[in-house]
Every structure is written in C-alpha cells, then in structure tokens.
Design an enzyme around this catalytic site. Structure first.
Site, mmCIF file in Angstrom:
data_model
loop_
_atom_site.group_PDB
_atom_site.id
_atom_site.type_symbol
_atom_site.label_atom_id
_atom_site.label_comp_id
_atom_site.label_asym_id
_atom_site.label_seq_id
_atom_site.Cartn_x
_atom_site.Cartn_y
_atom_site.Cartn_z
ATOM 1 N N ILE A 39 30.684 110.947 35.928
ATOM 2 C CA ILE A 39 29.347 110.328 36.029
ATOM 3 C C ILE A 39 28.499 110.972 37.129
ATOM 4 O O ILE A 39 27.277 110.958 37.053
ATOM 5 C CB ILE A 39 29.461 108.792 36.211
ATOM 6 C CG1 ILE A 39 28.157 108.100 35.807
ATOM 7 C CG2 ILE A 39 29.871 108.436 37.638
ATOM 8 C CD1 ILE A 39 28.279 106.603 35.645
ATOM 9 N N GLY B 87 38.274 105.995 43.421
ATOM 10 C CA GLY B 87 37.735 105.987 42.062
ATOM 11 C C GLY B 87 36.315 106.496 41.988
ATOM 12 O O GLY B 87 35.905 107.403 42.723
ATOM 13 N N ASP C 195 33.590 105.091 42.861
ATOM 14 C CA ASP C 195 32.839 104.774 44.080
ATOM 15 C C ASP C 195 32.938 105.936 45.083
ATOM 16 O O ASP C 195 31.918 106.450 45.583
ATOM 17 C CB ASP C 195 33.430 103.482 44.679
ATOM 18 C CG ASP C 195 32.514 102.796 45.663
ATOM 19 O OD1 ASP C 195 31.489 103.383 46.037
ATOM 20 O OD2 ASP C 195 32.844 101.666 46.077
ATOM 21 N N THR D 240 37.853 98.656 35.278
ATOM 22 C CA THR D 240 39.093 98.999 34.555
ATOM 23 C C THR D 240 39.974 100.008 35.290
ATOM 24 O O THR D 240 40.965 100.485 34.744
ATOM 25 C CB THR D 240 38.791 99.533 33.139
ATOM 26 O OG1 THR D 240 37.982 100.716 33.251
ATOM 27 C CG2 THR D 240 38.056 98.497 32.314
ATOM 28 N N GLY D 241 39.612 100.338 36.517
ATOM 29 C CA GLY D 241 40.454 101.222 37.325
ATOM 30 C C GLY D 241 41.251 100.378 38.300
ATOM 31 O O GLY D 241 42.093 99.561 37.895
ATOM 32 N N TYR E 81 40.519 97.800 39.858
ATOM 33 C CA TYR E 81 40.359 96.349 39.729
ATOM 34 C C TYR E 81 41.137 95.759 38.555
ATOM 35 O O TYR E 81 41.205 94.544 38.407
ATOM 36 C CB TYR E 81 38.877 95.980 39.640
ATOM 37 C CG TYR E 81 38.176 95.894 40.986
ATOM 38 C CD1 TYR E 81 38.779 96.367 42.150
ATOM 39 C CD2 TYR E 81 36.915 95.338 41.103
ATOM 40 C CE1 TYR E 81 38.148 96.285 43.383
ATOM 41 C CE2 TYR E 81 36.271 95.249 42.332
ATOM 42 C CZ TYR E 81 36.893 95.720 43.468
ATOM 43 O OH TYR E 81 36.251 95.629 44.684
HETATM 44 P P1 ADP Z 1 37.050 99.461 39.616
HETATM 45 O O1 ADP Z 1 37.459 99.221 41.048
HETATM 46 O O2 ADP Z 1 35.781 98.712 39.248
HETATM 47 O O3 ADP Z 1 38.167 99.226 38.671
HETATM 48 P P2 ADP Z 1 37.436 102.361 39.545
HETATM 49 O O4 ADP Z 1 36.542 103.400 40.142
HETATM 50 O O5 ADP Z 1 38.798 102.220 40.123
HETATM 51 O O6 ADP Z 1 36.585 101.009 39.594
HETATM 52 O O7 ADP Z 1 37.601 102.658 38.015
HETATM 53 C C1 ADP Z 1 36.607 102.388 37.038
HETATM 54 C C2 ADP Z 1 36.643 103.482 35.980
HETATM 55 O O8 ADP Z 1 35.930 104.621 36.487
HETATM 56 C C3 ADP Z 1 38.044 104.005 35.632
HETATM 57 O O9 ADP Z 1 38.116 104.157 34.224
HETATM 58 C C4 ADP Z 1 38.100 105.345 36.331
HETATM 59 O O10 ADP Z 1 38.950 106.265 35.646
HETATM 60 C C5 ADP Z 1 36.665 105.784 36.200
HETATM 61 N N1 ADP Z 1 36.215 106.895 37.052
HETATM 62 C C6 ADP Z 1 36.757 107.392 38.187
HETATM 63 N N2 ADP Z 1 36.039 108.434 38.639
HETATM 64 C C7 ADP Z 1 34.997 108.604 37.779
HETATM 65 C C8 ADP Z 1 33.902 109.514 37.664
HETATM 66 N N3 ADP Z 1 33.704 110.478 38.560
HETATM 67 N N4 ADP Z 1 33.041 109.386 36.603
HETATM 68 C C9 ADP Z 1 33.205 108.396 35.699
HETATM 69 N N5 ADP Z 1 34.213 107.505 35.747
HETATM 70 C C10 ADP Z 1 35.094 107.604 36.765
#
Ligand code: ADP
Length: 182
Positions: free
Chosen positions: A19, A40, A42, A130-131, A133
């Site tokens: 993203i 992740g 963030d 879905t990561g 959390y």
């Molecule tokens: P949460 O804490 O809300 O679960 P996470 O960041 O751990 O957030 O994960 C949410 C989703 O984002 C997961 O499917 C993870 O694989 C995905 N993710 C991680 N890095 C990126 C990125 N650079 N671009 C898009 N999605 C990402």
C-alpha cells in the site's frame, strides 16, 4: 493482478501489493489507538512516509488522546504518493463476542466518512485487523466489502476505492467475497 466491481458510481478494485506504493488521494493505515506506529502496515507507512506523519500523530494524541477502536483520524501523506493518510483503528480480535465485527465495520466506515468530508476521489485500504490484531480473514473481507458497498449507495465523492492486499491469502479472500456480491 486486479479485480474490480462497480458499486453505484464507485469502482471497487482489489490489487495485490504494498500500500505504501499506491498513488491515491489517501491511503488508510491500520493504526493502534495510541497512534504510536508499530509493525505490519503501520510500520511500513511510517517508514516510507517519513517523520512528518508521526509528528502529526503525536499532535493528535496530545489533543485527543489518540483514536478509539472503530474511529479514524487524518494526517498528511509525508513522502508517500498520497496527499493524506487516514489512520483507522480496528478491533483486537478476542473471540468475536466483544463487538469486533461492529468495530471493524466502524473503522472502514469512519475512514470513508472522513475521506468524503475531505472530498477525496480515491482511497486505498489495507485489510484492517487481519494481521497482528487477529481478525479471521474471510469474515473481515466480508465486513470490509459490505461496508464499502453500503457506503457507495450514499452520495459520495469517492469514485475509486481500492483494497491493497499484501499476501495471496488475503487477496484470494477478498476476490472470493467480491465475486459473491451483486
Ligand atoms: P492489524 O494490527 O490491524 O491486524 P497489520 O498491519 O498487522 O494490522 O495487518 C493488516 C494487514 O496488512 C495484514 O494482512 C498484513 O499482511 C497487511 N500488510 C502488512 N504490510 C502491508 C503493506 N505494506 N501494504 C499492504 N498491506 C500490508
């Protein structure tokens, strides 16, 4: 890879990717309530966007104490190819009985409302929750797409809503859900 469907005047597109590389008016961050950054998506957004995003998050935290689960706040996009980052907070998934579904839907809805109030045309979401959390993927994909579909029935400036899925499992879950929708 990309899949798309039209909901009213809005095109909803699913793409597999990172993203932080998206060009859009806003990208959405799956943030935590303290807006402190983390792992992740963030961490990736703050790394790629540079320190100005965190500086704005610190100001928001000072003023409002952060962002409650289900809510969203907005900052500039720093060095990213987007004007804004919308920081949305999803639920920490426990057992599905503590309002997780409602909170997840609200996180998407709050982001869409905020984007619309800034009169944005394009927004890109990750799969919130879905990561780390732990929200079960298939159900989360359903909530995400149902919330967007419902929002598209309103009069919105958003013509381009994207989901940017980082891994194949997430992409497949969103593709399957989107295909089942009319
Ligand atoms: P949460 O804490 O809300 O679960 P996470 O960041 O751990 O957030 O994960 C949410 C989703 O984002 C997961 O499917 C993870 O694989 C995905 N993710 C991680 N890095 C990126 C990125 N650079 N671009 C898009 N999605 C990402």
């Amino acid at each position: 890879m990309a899949e798309a469907k039209q909901f009213n005047k809005t095109t909803v597109t699913l793409v597999r990717g990172d993203i932080t590389r998206q060009e859009a008016d806003a990208i959405v961050n799956a943030a935590n309530s303290a807006l402190r950054g983390g792992g992740g998506v963030d961490g990736a957004i703050h790394r790629a966007g540079g320190p100005s995003i965190m500086e704005e998050c610190v100001q928001i935290r000072k003023m409002d104490g952060g962002c409650l689960p289900g809510n969203a706040v907005i900052t500039g996009g720093g060095k990213l190819k987007c004007q804004y980052v919308i920081h949305a907070v999803g639920p920490v998934y426990r057992d599905g009985r503590v309002d997780e579904a409602k909170i997840l839907a609200n996180a998407y809805q709050s982001s869409l409302v905020l984007a619309n109030s800034y009169e944005l045309h394009s927004i890109a979401f990750p799969s919130i929750g879905t990561g780390a959390y732990g929200y079960p993927l298939e159900e989360a994909a359903g909530i995400a797409l149902d919330t967007v579909q419902k929002f598209c029935q309103t009069d919105t400036t958003l013509g381009d809503v994207r989901f940017v899925l980082f891994d194949q499992f997430s992409y497949n879950a969103f593709v399957e859900k989107l295909a089942s929708m009319s």
